[in-house]
Design an enzyme around this catalytic site. Structure first.
Site, short mmCIF file in Angstrom:
data_model
loop_
_atom_site.label_atom_id
_atom_site.label_comp_id
_atom_site.label_asym_id
_atom_site.label_seq_id
_atom_site.Cartn_x
_atom_site.Cartn_y
_atom_site.Cartn_z
N VAL A 131 10.20 63.44 109.80
CA VAL A 131 10.26 62.61 108.42
C VAL A 131 10.83 63.37 107.47
CG1 VAL A 131 8.60 61.25 106.93
CG2 VAL A 131 8.16 61.56 109.45
N PRO A 132 11.98 63.07 107.11
CA PRO A 132 12.97 63.85 106.36
C PRO A 132 12.45 63.70 104.75
CG PRO A 132 13.90 61.79 106.73
CD PRO A 132 12.55 61.74 107.60
N CYS A 133 11.43 64.39 104.51
CA CYS A 133 11.12 64.45 103.16
C CYS A 133 11.95 65.55 102.12
CB CYS A 133 9.76 64.98 103.04
SG CYS A 133 9.37 66.36 103.80
N HIS A 134 12.91 66.33 103.04
CA HIS A 134 13.76 67.04 102.24
C HIS A 134 14.89 66.17 101.67
CE1 HIS A 134 15.20 66.62 106.43
NE2 HIS A 134 16.34 66.55 105.99
N ARG A 135 15.03 65.19 101.99
CA ARG A 135 16.24 64.08 101.49
C ARG A 135 15.72 63.43 100.29
NH1 ARG A 135 17.32 61.60 107.21
NH2 ARG A 135 18.05 63.38 108.42
#
EC number: 2.1.1.63
Length: 188
Positions: A131-135
């Site tokens: 779940v790409p929270c780094h984006r």
């Protein structure tokens, strides 16, 4: 029964967690903020009896090698209804692009004043990378925070071809396909 397994990655050791229903409930970078207390020792992925953990490890390895851009896994992150809404919105951010906390709040039909609450939910995401929270970046375009540390966030965005100026924050610039291949191979 909850299963735990660990794998090595370019970002260091990752611990994977699957619930009793064979759904992935956690992907944690060792040493990250909000790292869970493990209820049992973590075993190597290859020794895991959990098919979802093995599939997650395979997909993560393909992601790190630049061969996978989306994850196809059964997910069951534990969290509040608000956190679930935020995490679902994170999954809609395409590979190689970024957004801001305020924009995410707006997408969820919240006022801009809720950007902090959205940021809190993003920071509690138990499925790092998947779940790409780094984006998600700060409104100023800077990296903002990341439970796994800013160097790991920078590395993930670089892998995805998002151009990152060294000391002026983050600009929404995508690398060309050739530049992206160089980043994935580690060639300067």
């Amino acid at each position: 029964m909850t299963h735990y397994a660990s794998m090595e990655s370019p970002l260091g050791e990752i611990v994977l967690r699957a619930d009793e229903h064979e759904q992935l409930s956690g992907v944690f970078l060792v040493g990250q903020r909000h790292f869970p207390a493990l209820t049992q020792p973590s075993e190597p992925v290859g020794a895991s009896r959990s098919p979802v953990i093995r599939h997650a490890a395979e997909q993560l390895a393909a992601y790190f090698s630049g061969e996978r851009f989306e994850f196809e896994l059964p997910l069951a992150p534990p969290g509040t209804a608000f956190q679930q809404r935020v995490w679902q919105a994170l999954r809609a951010i395409p590979w190689g692009t970024v957004t801001a906390y305020g924009m995410l709040a707006e997408q969820l039909s919240l006022s801009p004043g809720h950007a902090r609450a959205v940021g809190g939910a993003v920071g509690r995401n138990p499925l790092s990378i998947i779940v790409p929270c780094h984006r998600v970046l700060a409104g100023s375009g800077r990296l903002g925070g990341y439970a796994g540390g800013l160097e790991r966030k920078r590395a993930l965005l670089t892998l995805e071809g998002v151009g990152l100026p060294a000391d002026t924050g983050v600009t929404r610039v995508q690398a060309s396909e050739e530049e992206g291949e160089l980043l994935r191979s580690g060639t300067p």
